[in-house]
Design an enzyme around this catalytic site. Structure first.
Site, PDB file in Angstrom:
ATOM      1  N   CYS A  19       0.794  -1.006  -0.051  1.00 41.41           N
ATOM      2  CA  CYS A  19       0.044  -0.026   0.160  1.00 41.41           C
ATOM      3  C   CYS A  19       0.837   1.590   0.018  1.00 41.41           C
ATOM      4  O   CYS A  19       1.459   1.572   0.868  1.00 41.41           O
ATOM      5  CB  CYS A  19      -0.829   0.222   1.157  1.00 41.41           C
ATOM      6  SG  CYS A  19      -1.831   1.241   1.415  1.00 41.41           S
TER       7      CYS A  19
ATOM      8  N   CYS B 286      35.518 -27.652   7.572  1.00 41.00           N
ATOM      9  CA  CYS B 286      35.099 -26.545   8.669  1.00 41.00           C
ATOM     10  C   CYS B 286      35.156 -25.233   7.724  1.00 41.00           C
ATOM     11  O   CYS B 286      36.146 -24.729   7.286  1.00 41.00           O
ATOM     12  CB  CYS B 286      36.119 -26.447   9.534  1.00 41.00           C
ATOM     13  SG  CYS B 286      35.796 -25.047  10.667  1.00 41.00           S
TER      14      CYS B 286
END
Ligand SMILES: [Zn+2]
Length: 334
Positions: free
Chosen positions: A150, A188
């Site tokens: 809106c 890792c």
């Protein structure tokens, strides 16, 4: 080398958005500077009514805005900075008295923020590049999104398709940095993040989880090896400075791609070697690069790296981001 050492300490001065291509469609993701003016400069740039909406978060009276009933084809730009915000293709008649759209021109160009003013809980929408208030978004819109953006007419500058060549100069990509993304897993993620960050042309690297089947995974969950997710990095880079092929070359060097579901001392599918491709172009380059690496005989065993289409990338917990930078230490790789 610490290329972006201070980036976490200051608010990011750049924003990732999509500008408009000449045919009016959204362009590729690019990184450009935020549009910043002082309050006095805003007052000079905007008229009093525009200022009230964009900078003071005002709302124009219903049925009074000039663009509510605009039906021509074209693009709606931010009055503050010229960023393309909405297209006539997603405009619909909501009967509310304000211009309404079911989706933005590009998701990246709109920021959302919780707004608890006037005793209501609403979601405010702002321009990603200049931070100007635009209106609100509600969940009672039409298909396919079910959303209703809106807008205040005062926040928008409309250009019909026939006049798009006169689009605001700021809306064209002359000062912008093009960006692309690539996702890799190589054991890792602390060391992988740190290694990619050192490559010139790499703009940012975040560590996270991807390739699995659970939503919002935590480190603990991923460690169980039951989520299917890999510890991974999402690399944002400027393709004019560093190519995807160069990133692939770096990826092959920073780990051992012949280890299956393992990397050095870390065992489990979360430590697998993988390339999560963002599009068909990356897929083709990744497959060629893997085949070429096998052909060199650099490794005694075959490369087992998974190449699969990228799925949602879940950023890891904050303490894992830039881990070595925060905690010291080098690579946890062999
Ligand atoms: Zn703007």
């Amino acid at each position: 080398m610490t290329f972006f050492k201070h980036k976490t300490l200051v608010e990011n001065p750049d924003v990732t958005v999509r500008l408009m291509k000449e045919d009016g469609s959204p362009g590729p993701l690019i990184q450009m500077a935020k549009f910043h003016l002082t309050d006095e400069e805003w007052q000079n740039k905007l008229n009093a009514d525009q200022y009230q909406v964009l900078r003071a978060k005002g709302t124009e009276p219903a049925f009074c805005g000039l663009l509510t009933d605009e039906k021509e084809n074209g693009i709606y730009f931010c009055v503050g900075c010229g960023l393309p915000l909405f297209s006539s293709e997603s405009k619909f008649h909501s009967g509310t008295g304000w211009p309404s759209f079911f989706k933005p021109f590009a998701q990246e160009n709109i920021m959302e923020k919780a707004d608890a003013s006037f005793g209501m809980v609403r979601t405010e929408i702002l321009c990603s590049r200049c931070g100007s208030h635009l209106g609100h978004v509600f969940t009672d819109g039409p298909k396919p999104t079910g959303l209703r953006y809106c807008l205040n007419s005062l926040a928008l500058k409309f250009l019909p398709s026939s006049l798009l060549t006169q689009a605001p100069k700021e809306a064209l990509a002359d000062t912008a940095v093009p960006i692309e993304k690539a996702a890799f897993a190589a054991g890792c993620f602390w060391g992988v993040e740190s290694d990619f960050r050192k490559i010139p042309g790499v703009l940012d690297v975040i560590v996270g989880y991807t390739g699995g089947h659970t939503d919002k995974p935590t480190y603990k969950e991923v460690c169980t090896d039951k989520t299917g997710h890999a510890e991974a990095v999402l690399v944002t880079y400027n393709p004019d400075k560093v190519t995807f092929i160069q990133l692939l070359d770096a990826f092959w060097l920073l780990h051992d791609p012949t280890q299956f579901n393992r990397q050095g001392p870390d065992y489990g599918s979360q430590y697998r070697s993988a390339i999560f491709t963002q599009d068909a172009g990356q897929k083709e380059l990744a497959e060629k690069s893997k085949a070429a690496l096998n052909a060199t005989g650099r490794f005694k065993k075959p490369v087992v790296t998974e190449i699969s289409p990228a799925t949602h990338f879940w950023p890891a917990e904050e303490y894992h981001q830039r881990y070595f930078e925060k905690n010291g230490g080098g690579s946890c790789h062999i």
